[in-house]
Write a protein that holds these residues in place. Structure first.
Motif, PDB file in Angstrom:
ATOM      1  N   THR A  12       0.827  -1.207   0.000  1.00  0.00           N
ATOM      2  CA  THR A  12       0.000   0.000   0.000  1.00  0.00           C
ATOM      3  C   THR A  12       0.864   1.262   0.000  1.00  0.00           C
ATOM      4  O   THR A  12       0.642   2.179  -0.796  1.00  0.00           O
ATOM      5  CB  THR A  12      -0.943   0.008   1.227  1.00  0.00           C
ATOM      6  OG1 THR A  12      -1.743  -1.173   1.175  1.00  0.00           O
ATOM      7  CG2 THR A  12      -1.831   1.230   1.234  1.00  0.00           C
ATOM      8  N   GLN A  42      -4.530  -0.588  -5.309  1.00  0.00           N
ATOM      9  CA  GLN A  42      -4.962   0.344  -4.261  1.00  0.00           C
ATOM     10  C   GLN A  42      -6.436   0.107  -3.914  1.00  0.00           C
ATOM     11  O   GLN A  42      -6.794   0.056  -2.736  1.00  0.00           O
ATOM     12  CB  GLN A  42      -4.746   1.773  -4.739  1.00  0.00           C
ATOM     13  CG  GLN A  42      -4.864   2.830  -3.678  1.00  0.00           C
ATOM     14  CD  GLN A  42      -4.536   4.208  -4.223  1.00  0.00           C
ATOM     15  OE1 GLN A  42      -4.950   4.559  -5.335  1.00  0.00           O
ATOM     16  NE2 GLN A  42      -3.803   4.978  -3.454  1.00  0.00           N
ATOM     17  N   THR A  43      -7.265  -0.105  -4.910  1.00  0.00           N
ATOM     18  CA  THR A  43      -8.682  -0.363  -4.694  1.00  0.00           C
ATOM     19  C   THR A  43      -8.893  -1.703  -3.973  1.00  0.00           C
ATOM     20  O   THR A  43      -9.685  -1.783  -3.044  1.00  0.00           O
ATOM     21  CB  THR A  43      -9.444  -0.374  -6.047  1.00  0.00           C
ATOM     22  OG1 THR A  43      -9.226   0.870  -6.688  1.00  0.00           O
ATOM     23  CG2 THR A  43     -10.931  -0.595  -5.838  1.00  0.00           C
ATOM     24  N   ASN A  44      -8.161  -2.724  -4.392  1.00  0.00           N
ATOM     25  CA  ASN A  44      -8.294  -4.050  -3.784  1.00  0.00           C
ATOM     26  C   ASN A  44      -7.810  -4.079  -2.343  1.00  0.00           C
ATOM     27  O   ASN A  44      -8.304  -4.841  -1.534  1.00  0.00           O
ATOM     28  CB  ASN A  44      -7.542  -5.104  -4.596  1.00  0.00           C
ATOM     29  CG  ASN A  44      -8.200  -5.358  -5.929  1.00  0.00           C
ATOM     30  OD1 ASN A  44      -9.384  -5.082  -6.121  1.00  0.00           O
ATOM     31  ND2 ASN A  44      -7.430  -5.857  -6.882  1.00  0.00           N
ATOM     32  N   SER A  45      -6.830  -3.246  -2.022  1.00  0.00           N
ATOM     33  CA  SER A  45      -6.301  -3.259  -0.646  1.00  0.00           C
ATOM     34  C   SER A  45      -7.206  -2.521   0.322  1.00  0.00           C
ATOM     35  O   SER A  45      -7.160  -2.758   1.517  1.00  0.00           O
ATOM     36  CB  SER A  45      -4.891  -2.678  -0.609  1.00  0.00           C
ATOM     37  OG  SER A  45      -4.912  -1.307  -0.882  1.00  0.00           O
ATOM     38  N   THR A  46      -8.041  -1.604  -0.198  1.00  0.00           N
ATOM     39  CA  THR A  46      -8.958  -0.872   0.691  1.00  0.00           C
ATOM     40  C   THR A  46     -10.272  -1.628   0.905  1.00  0.00           C
ATOM     41  O   THR A  46     -11.007  -1.281   1.808  1.00  0.00           O
ATOM     42  CB  THR A  46      -9.254   0.531   0.135  1.00  0.00           C
ATOM     43  OG1 THR A  46      -9.822   0.431  -1.160  1.00  0.00           O
ATOM     44  CG2 THR A  46      -8.006   1.374   0.137  1.00  0.00           C
ATOM     45  N   THR A  47     -10.539  -2.614   0.077  1.00  0.00           N
ATOM     46  CA  THR A  47     -11.797  -3.362   0.240  1.00  0.00           C
ATOM     47  C   THR A  47     -11.584  -4.649   1.003  1.00  0.00           C
ATOM     48  O   THR A  47     -10.586  -5.109   1.314  1.00  0.00           O
ATOM     49  CB  THR A  47     -12.429  -3.699  -1.129  1.00  0.00           C
ATOM     50  OG1 THR A  47     -11.489  -4.406  -1.917  1.00  0.00           O
ATOM     51  CG2 THR A  47     -12.886  -2.447  -1.791  1.00  0.00           C
ATOM     52  N   GLN A  53      -3.050   2.360 -14.007  1.00  0.00           N
ATOM     53  CA  GLN A  53      -4.280   1.574 -13.801  1.00  0.00           C
ATOM     54  C   GLN A  53      -3.997   0.339 -12.950  1.00  0.00           C
ATOM     55  O   GLN A  53      -4.786  -0.018 -12.076  1.00  0.00           O
ATOM     56  CB  GLN A  53      -4.905   1.181 -15.146  1.00  0.00           C
ATOM     57  CG  GLN A  53      -5.528   2.346 -15.890  1.00  0.00           C
ATOM     58  CD  GLN A  53      -6.563   3.084 -15.053  1.00  0.00           C
ATOM     59  OE1 GLN A  53      -7.397   2.488 -14.387  1.00  0.00           O
ATOM     60  NE2 GLN A  53      -6.482   4.409 -15.067  1.00  0.00           N
ATOM     61  N   LYS A  75      -3.619   1.509  -9.393  1.00  0.00           N
ATOM     62  CA  LYS A  75      -4.907   1.893  -8.811  1.00  0.00           C
ATOM     63  C   LYS A  75      -5.785   0.683  -8.504  1.00  0.00           C
ATOM     64  O   LYS A  75      -6.546   0.683  -7.536  1.00  0.00           O
ATOM     65  CB  LYS A  75      -5.632   2.889  -9.718  1.00  0.00           C
ATOM     66  CG  LYS A  75      -4.986   4.266  -9.668  1.00  0.00           C
ATOM     67  CD  LYS A  75      -5.714   5.269 -10.511  1.00  0.00           C
ATOM     68  CE  LYS A  75      -5.036   6.634 -10.369  1.00  0.00           C
ATOM     69  NZ  LYS A  75      -5.706   7.665 -11.154  1.00  0.00           N
ATOM     70  N   SER A  76      -5.660  -0.368  -9.312  1.00  0.00           N
ATOM     71  CA  SER A  76      -6.444  -1.567  -9.023  1.00  0.00           C
ATOM     72  C   SER A  76      -5.934  -2.242  -7.751  1.00  0.00           C
ATOM     73  O   SER A  76      -6.724  -2.756  -6.958  1.00  0.00           O
ATOM     74  CB  SER A  76      -6.452  -2.526 -10.215  1.00  0.00           C
ATOM     75  OG  SER A  76      -5.320  -3.312 -10.236  1.00  0.00           O
TER      76      SER A  76
END
Length: 172
Positions: A130, A167-172, A161, A164-165
């Motif tokens: 992260t 980053q998105t997967n680590s926050t969910t 991209q 960012k994917s």
């Protein structure tokens, strides 16, 4: 010292150091000496008829030093997959950008700084990923801020991209 040829002799002496400067891939001690001698000449005789040529020679020698340093920094990026030297690449490229802020290699240095951070983030362990993704995205923003029309735009966008994917997967 009172000769009418003093300026010419001074220029030729400084130019002789220029002639000793080796290829960029070699040790650049003579190049640094040549820059010092030519700069001393320029400072001593600012109205000399040889001023333009002396300035041109200094620019050529500066370019040689820049080329040497960017190649050293890029070696860390290229050997990164085998030696995990991406942090070293980032540091070397940072040093290059500080030492040569107006370099013609600036875009290349900023791209490879982002590229190194990207590769470091992509190959990172989960608990460091992260932070490394955020760092890479910061370098991405800096690159596009300075060079909005960068020549590697498609590649950079794909890399962004991917980051960012993660980053998105680590926050969910």
């Amino acid at each position: 010292p009172k000769s009418e040829k003093t300026q010419e002799f001074g220029f030729l002496a400084a130019k002789s150091y220029y002639e000793l400067s080796p290829l960029f891939s070699k040790d650049q001690t003579e190049t640094v000496d040549a820059i010092d001698k030519l700069q001393t000449y320029i400072n001593s005789y600012p109205l000399s008829e040889y001023m333009n040529e002396a300035s041109t020679l200094v620019r050529e020698l500066d370019y040689k030093l820049e080329k040497k340093e960017i190649n050293i920094a890029l070696q860390y990026n290229k050997t990164g997959p085998y030696h995990r030297d991406y942090n070293s690449a980032i540091t070397a490229l940072d040093n290059f950008l500080v030492e040569f802020p107006g370099s013609s290699f600036k875009e290349q240095a900023m791209f490879y700084k982002f590229d190194s951070a990207y590769k470091l983030a992509m190959n990172s362990v989960k608990w460091k990923q992260t932070e490394r993704v955020e760092r890479a995205l910061t370098f991405y923003d800096s690159l596009l801020y300075v060079f909005p029309e960068t020549q590697n735009n498609e590649e950079i966008q794909a890399m962004c991209q991917a980051l960012k994917s993660i980053q998105t997967n680590s926050t969910t």
